[in-house]
Write a protein that holds these residues in place. Structure first.
Motif, PDB file in Angstrom:
ATOM      1  N   THR A 236      13.248   1.456   9.587  1.00 19.47           N
ATOM      2  CA  THR A 236      11.789   1.494   9.505  1.00 19.47           C
ATOM      3  C   THR A 236      11.234   0.079   9.451  1.00 19.47           C
ATOM      4  OG1 THR A 236      11.856   3.600   8.323  1.00 19.47           O
ATOM      5  CG2 THR A 236       9.839   2.299   8.115  1.00 19.47           C
ATOM      6  N   VAL A 237      10.157  -0.158  10.195  1.00 26.03           N
ATOM      7  CA  VAL A 237       9.490  -1.463  10.196  1.00 26.03           C
ATOM      8  C   VAL A 237       8.112  -1.298   9.575  1.00 26.03           C
ATOM      9  CG1 VAL A 237       8.560  -3.338  11.597  1.00 26.03           C
ATOM     10  CG2 VAL A 237      10.745  -2.273  12.208  1.00 26.03           C
ATOM     11  N   VAL A 238       7.847  -2.093   8.526  1.00 28.85           N
ATOM     12  CA  VAL A 238       6.561  -2.048   7.831  1.00 28.85           C
ATOM     13  C   VAL A 238       5.950  -3.437   7.882  1.00 28.85           C
ATOM     14  CG1 VAL A 238       5.396  -1.590   5.642  1.00 28.85           C
ATOM     15  CG2 VAL A 238       7.381  -0.212   6.317  1.00 28.85           C
ATOM     16  N   PRO A 239       4.761  -3.595   8.452  1.00 28.66           N
ATOM     17  CA  PRO A 239       4.164  -4.928   8.567  1.00 28.66           C
ATOM     18  C   PRO A 239       3.273  -5.273   7.378  1.00 28.66           C
ATOM     19  CG  PRO A 239       2.865  -3.377   9.820  1.00 28.66           C
ATOM     20  CD  PRO A 239       3.989  -2.580   9.204  1.00 28.66           C
ATOM     21  N   VAL A 240       3.137  -6.568   7.147  1.00 27.38           N
ATOM     22  CA  VAL A 240       2.178  -7.075   6.177  1.00 27.38           C
ATOM     23  C   VAL A 240       1.731  -8.447   6.679  1.00 27.38           C
ATOM     24  CG1 VAL A 240       3.865  -8.255   4.692  1.00 27.38           C
ATOM     25  CG2 VAL A 240       1.724  -7.457   3.703  1.00 27.38           C
ATOM     26  N   PRO A 241       0.447  -8.786   6.550  1.00 28.13           N
ATOM     27  CA  PRO A 241      -0.009 -10.080   7.090  1.00 28.13           C
ATOM     28  C   PRO A 241       0.477 -11.255   6.256  1.00 28.13           C
ATOM     29  CG  PRO A 241      -1.804  -8.953   5.980  1.00 28.13           C
ATOM     30  CD  PRO A 241      -0.675  -7.974   6.022  1.00 28.13           C
ATOM     31  N   ALA A 242       0.701 -12.382   6.930  1.00 30.27           N
ATOM     32  CA  ALA A 242       0.989 -13.621   6.217  1.00 30.27           C
ATOM     33  C   ALA A 242      -0.198 -13.983   5.332  1.00 30.27           C
ATOM     34  CB  ALA A 242       1.274 -14.737   7.209  1.00 30.27           C
ATOM     35  N   GLY A 243       0.076 -14.455   4.128  1.00 34.51           N
ATOM     36  CA  GLY A 243      -0.994 -14.814   3.210  1.00 34.51           C
ATOM     37  C   GLY A 243      -1.614 -13.623   2.512  1.00 34.51           C
ATOM     38  N   ALA A 244      -0.966 -12.456   2.577  1.00 28.62           N
ATOM     39  CA  ALA A 244      -1.513 -11.253   1.943  1.00 28.62           C
ATOM     40  C   ALA A 244      -1.733 -11.480   0.458  1.00 28.62           C
ATOM     41  CB  ALA A 244      -0.576 -10.069   2.171  1.00 28.62           C
ATOM     42  N   GLY A 245      -2.789 -10.870  -0.056  1.00 30.91           N
ATOM     43  CA  GLY A 245      -3.098 -10.992  -1.467  1.00 30.91           C
ATOM     44  C   GLY A 245      -2.380  -9.951  -2.295  1.00 30.91           C
ATOM     45  N   VAL A 246      -2.704  -9.936  -3.593  1.00 29.57           N
ATOM     46  CA  VAL A 246      -2.031  -9.063  -4.544  1.00 29.57           C
ATOM     47  C   VAL A 246      -2.210  -7.599  -4.167  1.00 29.57           C
ATOM     48  CG1 VAL A 246      -1.960  -8.317  -6.953  1.00 29.57           C
ATOM     49  CG2 VAL A 246      -2.235 -10.753  -6.400  1.00 29.57           C
ATOM     50  N   ASP A 247      -3.434  -7.184  -3.849  1.00 29.90           N
ATOM     51  CA  ASP A 247      -3.704  -5.769  -3.581  1.00 29.90           C
ATOM     52  C   ASP A 247      -2.957  -5.283  -2.351  1.00 29.90           C
ATOM     53  OD1 ASP A 247      -5.322  -5.690  -5.781  1.00 29.90           O
ATOM     54  OD2 ASP A 247      -7.190  -6.002  -4.647  1.00 29.90           O
ATOM     55  N   VAL A 248      -2.946  -6.086  -1.288  1.00 27.44           N
ATOM     56  CA  VAL A 248      -2.255  -5.678  -0.068  1.00 27.44           C
ATOM     57  C   VAL A 248      -0.759  -5.565  -0.322  1.00 27.44           C
ATOM     58  CG1 VAL A 248      -1.652  -6.377   2.277  1.00 27.44           C
ATOM     59  CG2 VAL A 248      -4.007  -6.596   1.473  1.00 27.44           C
ATOM     60  N   LEU A 249      -0.200  -6.554  -0.962  1.00 26.19           N
ATOM     61  CA  LEU A 249       1.236  -6.507  -1.229  1.00 26.19           C
ATOM     62  C   LEU A 249       1.600  -5.313  -2.111  1.00 26.19           C
ATOM     63  CD1 LEU A 249       2.241 -10.257  -1.739  1.00 26.19           C
ATOM     64  CD2 LEU A 249       2.860  -8.743   0.145  1.00 26.19           C
ATOM     65  N   ARG A 250       0.761  -5.036  -3.096  1.00 27.11           N
ATOM     66  CA  ARG A 250       1.041  -3.901  -3.969  1.00 27.11           C
ATOM     67  C   ARG A 250       1.006  -2.593  -3.188  1.00 27.11           C
ATOM     68  NH1 ARG A 250      -3.136  -4.066  -7.186  1.00 27.11           N
ATOM     69  NH2 ARG A 250      -2.222  -5.549  -8.657  1.00 27.11           N
ATOM     70  N   SER A 251       0.017  -2.450  -2.310  1.00 19.48           N
ATOM     71  CA  SER A 251      -0.113  -1.197  -1.565  1.00 19.48           C
ATOM     72  C   SER A 251       1.016  -1.015  -0.567  1.00 19.48           C
ATOM     73  CB  SER A 251      -1.466  -1.142  -0.856  1.00 19.48           C
ATOM     74  OG  SER A 251      -1.534  -2.114   0.174  1.00 19.48           O
ATOM     75  N   VAL A 252       1.489  -2.089   0.023  1.00 18.08           N
ATOM     76  CA  VAL A 252       2.547  -1.989   1.025  1.00 18.08           C
ATOM     77  C   VAL A 252       3.918  -1.793   0.384  1.00 18.08           C
ATOM     78  CG1 VAL A 252       3.782  -3.266   2.819  1.00 18.08           C
ATOM     79  CG2 VAL A 252       1.292  -3.308   2.745  1.00 18.08           C
ATOM     80  N   THR A 253       4.181  -2.531  -0.696  1.00 21.50           N
ATOM     81  CA  THR A 253       5.521  -2.529  -1.284  1.00 21.50           C
ATOM     82  C   THR A 253       5.691  -1.532  -2.412  1.00 21.50           C
ATOM     83  OG1 THR A 253       4.976  -4.239  -2.918  1.00 21.50           O
ATOM     84  CG2 THR A 253       5.728  -4.983  -0.734  1.00 21.50           C
ATOM     85  N   GLY A 254       4.580  -1.162  -3.074  1.00 19.07           N
ATOM     86  CA  GLY A 254       4.688  -0.337  -4.259  1.00 19.07           C
ATOM     87  C   GLY A 254       5.150  -1.108  -5.471  1.00 19.07           C
ATOM     88  N   ALA A 255       5.327  -2.433  -5.346  1.00 18.64           N
ATOM     89  CA  ALA A 255       5.776  -3.271  -6.461  1.00 18.64           C
ATOM     90  C   ALA A 255       4.571  -3.854  -7.190  1.00 18.64           C
ATOM     91  CB  ALA A 255       6.669  -4.394  -5.936  1.00 18.64           C
ATOM     92  N   THR A 256       4.822  -4.451  -8.306  1.00 14.71           N
ATOM     93  CA  THR A 256       3.764  -5.096  -9.075  1.00 14.71           C
ATOM     94  C   THR A 256       3.898  -6.606  -8.967  1.00 14.71           C
ATOM     95  OG1 THR A 256       5.135  -5.001 -11.072  1.00 14.71           O
ATOM     96  CG2 THR A 256       3.594  -3.184 -10.707  1.00 14.71           C
ATOM     97  N   PHE A 257       2.754  -7.284  -9.035  1.00 11.51           N
ATOM     98  CA  PHE A 257       2.721  -8.725  -8.863  1.00 11.51           C
ATOM     99  C   PHE A 257       1.831  -9.356  -9.909  1.00 11.51           C
ATOM    100  CE2 PHE A 257       3.814  -6.954  -4.795  1.00 11.51           C
ATOM    101  CZ  PHE A 257       4.774  -7.822  -4.297  1.00 11.51           C
ATOM    102  N   GLY A 258       2.088 -10.638 -10.164  1.00 11.56           N
ATOM    103  CA  GLY A 258       1.207 -11.396 -11.023  1.00 11.56           C
ATOM    104  C   GLY A 258       0.041 -11.946 -10.218  1.00 11.56           C
ATOM    105  N   ALA A 259      -0.655 -12.885 -10.799  1.00 13.25           N
ATOM    106  CA  ALA A 259      -1.836 -13.459 -10.162  1.00 13.25           C
ATOM    107  C   ALA A 259      -1.435 -14.354  -8.995  1.00 13.25           C
ATOM    108  CB  ALA A 259      -2.627 -14.265 -11.183  1.00 13.25           C
ATOM    109  N   PRO A 260      -2.366 -14.635  -8.087  1.00 12.70           N
ATOM    110  CA  PRO A 260      -2.077 -15.603  -7.024  1.00 12.70           C
ATOM    111  C   PRO A 260      -1.838 -16.990  -7.615  1.00 12.70           C
ATOM    112  CG  PRO A 260      -4.046 -14.309  -6.521  1.00 12.70           C
ATOM    113  CD  PRO A 260      -3.704 -14.033  -7.947  1.00 12.70           C
ATOM    114  N   ALA A 261      -0.984 -17.754  -6.953  1.00 14.16           N
ATOM    115  CA  ALA A 261      -0.696 -19.124  -7.386  1.00 14.16           C
ATOM    116  C   ALA A 261      -0.729 -20.027  -6.173  1.00 14.16           C
ATOM    117  CB  ALA A 261       0.672 -19.196  -8.066  1.00 14.16           C
ATOM    118  N   GLU A 262      -1.610 -21.019  -6.192  1.00 13.62           N
ATOM    119  CA  GLU A 262      -1.717 -21.946  -5.071  1.00 13.62           C
ATOM    120  C   GLU A 262      -0.548 -22.929  -5.066  1.00 13.62           C
ATOM    121  OE1 GLU A 262      -5.495 -23.865  -4.957  1.00 13.62           O
ATOM    122  OE2 GLU A 262      -6.494 -22.104  -4.095  1.00 13.62           O
ATOM    123  N   VAL A 263      -0.024 -23.174  -3.881  1.00 13.13           N
ATOM    124  CA  VAL A 263       1.127 -24.054  -3.720  1.00 13.13           C
ATOM    125  C   VAL A 263       0.700 -25.273  -2.914  1.00 13.13           C
ATOM    126  CG1 VAL A 263       3.485 -24.257  -2.870  1.00 13.13           C
ATOM    127  CG2 VAL A 263       2.649 -22.053  -3.733  1.00 13.13           C
TER     128      VAL A 263
END
Length: 576
Positions: free
Chosen positions: A146-173
């Motif tokens: 199965t191939v599941v896409p997610v955009p580069a630079g995705a934020g917390v909400d997008v990553l959570r919805s796609v992966t089902g995982a939990t994330f902390g706050a964004p951190a600038e690098v």
């Protein structure tokens, strides 16, 4: 319709049919009340990780995509989910790194200039059921994946919805800080790494980014994933200029701590030594071929794991790491209890240590290196007569030297034991002092002036030593050091004439456990001393250099500023 829903429908149908008789008469159904059967939560899947088979694994990491594959092979046995990002897109790789640590999944790279075959082979080896594709990726995964896409630079909400995982706050690098940010990622709620000023990513992930050439599976979602337990007893090392983001993310997704070892030697810095000692690793993964042979790195890690520190920090006598201060040494020379043999013996132990520190102090304003006080103790003393053993050398008992040796070590000073062997050989005498050489801060000096041939007598002839005898001592001392996981030892060769060390060009400088110093012992006028210094440095092997200041014999004796005007600046300065 899922399998469980179909089963429920089948059961209801059977019950309805059971309400009819053979003669067509209807049976009044028993009134019932029913509620919908809840859909069970899928059991989460998890990767299988493990430590490498070898004690030390050096990953050559020739390219970023190679490094990603190497890291995956090193710690992942299987992975139901794998993250893939473009090899040339830092924003996508940062997003992929956060997702990988949350999912417990390896990160692989593809794109221009990379062969897709090794990536596909790795997906097959990992038995990947799904691939999270980050950003514009060209990928033909194995059949059934199965191939599941997610955009580069995705934020917390997008990553959570796609992966089902939990994330902390964004951190600038910030630019250049990507490897450090990835090394610091920690599950189960990793921060979402983003690049300052990057265009905002889409807020939904229903379809791949327009430039993506990987086809998502219709209605595809990732399986519910739980990160695996961390790989036990394993650390990864960086610090040789090879810091591939994807490989670092894979190691962090497997729970492997990543320790920065500037210059590739885990003994070089105090923080590196302390980090490895705290981790107490059974297995080590090193990123970059510059870490050198695995057997040598294994010895270095074993030494660092002891946590023992030398004066001036770290476990190297002369660290040579960009951005890390080096070390220089200023020593008193002599033997305890004898004023005739040098300034070291002119006072008791506490006063000797105070004098050594005071002698070193003026040098600290003249260099950015750490200046470490030291004592060079004559352990075996050249004698005018043959003595009971006939070797024209008086060997001082270990217990007579121990008070000064241990006091100096406790004060953070370096100690060097000097041998004047007469008609015996250096190795025989060195082995007499094994108990003191087993202390981490004690090195060894050979004084060929006092190494006699069978028919020679001190002060009638100047002694000398063949290079094979010198190399035999250095091999024994290096093995002794390695077997006990001791910090690097200073190995000093005194010399004021070329003939004193015969065939010096064959000096073995290959042993990593030793830091070799040729100590120029000339005395007299400064022009004469400078001539000796320059002559001995001609065609010399790659070593460090020492200079001796004589209080009574030099005309005049150099002060600290003048001493450090000698070129190259001496690494070891002794006073006699």
């Amino acid at each position: 319709m899922g399998r469980r829903a179909a089963a429920v429908v089948s059961v209801v149908t059977l019950l309805a049919l059971a309400g009819c008789t053979d003669d067509g008469g209807a049976v009044e159904p028993t009134p019932t009340t029913s509620s919908p059967t809840p859909t069970p939560t899928p059991t989460p899947v998890s990767a299988q990780v493990g430590a490498p088979a070898e004690v030390v694994t050096v990953l050559p990491a020739a390219t970023a995509s190679d490094a990603a594959l190497e890291a995956s092979r090193a710690v992942f046995v299987r992975a139901p989910v794998v993250v893939v990002a473009p090899v040339d897109d830092v924003v996508a790789q940062l997003t992929a790194s956060s997702a990988a640590v949350a999912l417990g999944a390896p990160v692989l790279l593809t794109g221009p200039g990379t062969d897709p075959a090794p990536l596909v082979a790795e997906l097959e080896r990992l038995d990947a059921a799904a691939v999270l594709v980050v950003g514009p990726v060209t990928l033909q995964p194995p059949s059934g994946t199965t191939v599941v896409p997610v955009p580069a630079g995705a934020g917390v909400d997008v990553l959570r919805s796609v992966t089902g995982a939990t994330f902390g706050a964004p951190a600038e690098v910030p630019a250049g800080g990507e490897p450090g940010a990835v090394r610091a990622l920690t599950g189960p709620r990793p921060v979402v790494l983003v690049v300052p000023g990057a265009p905002p990513a889409p807020t939904t992930s229903a379809s791949p980014t327009p430039s993506s050439t990987s086809s998502p599976s219709p209605g595809a979602t990732l399986p519910r994933t739980r990160p695996p337990a961390a790989v036990a007893g394993t650390v990864a090392l960086t610090g040789v200029g090879v810091d591939p983001i994807a490989a670092l993310a894979t190691l962090r997704a497997a729970g492997v701590p990543v320790i920065d070892t500037p210059g590739g030697d885990p003994r070089a810095t105090t923080p590196g030594v302390q980090a490895i000692a705290a981790a107490a690793p059974d297995r080590t993964i090193a990123l970059g071929a510059a870490f050198g042979p695995a057997d040598r790195l294994a010895r270095r890690v074993a030494t660092a794991a002891t946590g023992t520190l030398l004066g001036g920090g770290g476990q190297l006598v002369f660290p040579q790491v960009p951005g890390v201060p080096g070390k220089k040494y200023v020593a008193l020379y002599g033997t305890p209890g004898s004023k005739a043999l040098g300034v070291l013996g002119e006072q008791d132990v506490p006063a000797t240590l105070a004098r050594a520190d005071g002698t070193a102090a003026p040098y600290r304003t003249l260099t950015a290196d750490a200046v470490v006080p030291a004592v060079e103790i004559i352990a075996t003393i050249a004698s005018a007569g043959p003595g009971d053993d006939g070797n024209y050398s008086t060997e001082r008992p270990v217990e007579e030297l121990r008070p000064l040796v241990e006091a100096a070590g406790a004060a953070g000073m370096a100690v060097v034991l000097d041998l004047q062997p007469g008609r015996t050989d250096f190795l025989t005498q060195a082995q007499r002092y094994a108990d003191l050489l087993a202390l981490p801060y004690v090195g060894l000096a050979l004084d060929p002036e006092w190494r006699l041939a069978p028919d020679q007598v001190h002060l009638r002839q100047i002694g000398s030593v063949g290079i094979d005898e010198v190399n035999g001592v250095s091999a024994w001392l290096a093995d002794f050091t390695a077997q006990r996981a001791l910090p690097q030892k200073m190995f000093v060769l005194h010399q004021f004439a070329g003939r004193m060390i015969q065939d010096r060009a064959r000096l073995d400088t290959s042993r990593d456990e030793l830091a070799i110093v040729i100590h120029v012992d000339g005395q007299g006028s400064q022009p004469a001393k400078a001539g000796t210094w320059n002559a001995l440095r001609t065609d010399a092997p790659p070593v460090h250099w020492g200079w001796k200041n004589f209080y009574d014999e030099d005309v005049p004796m150099l002060d600290p500023t003048q001493t450090y005007q000698v070129q190259p600046v001496p690494d070891l300065v002794t006073y006699q």
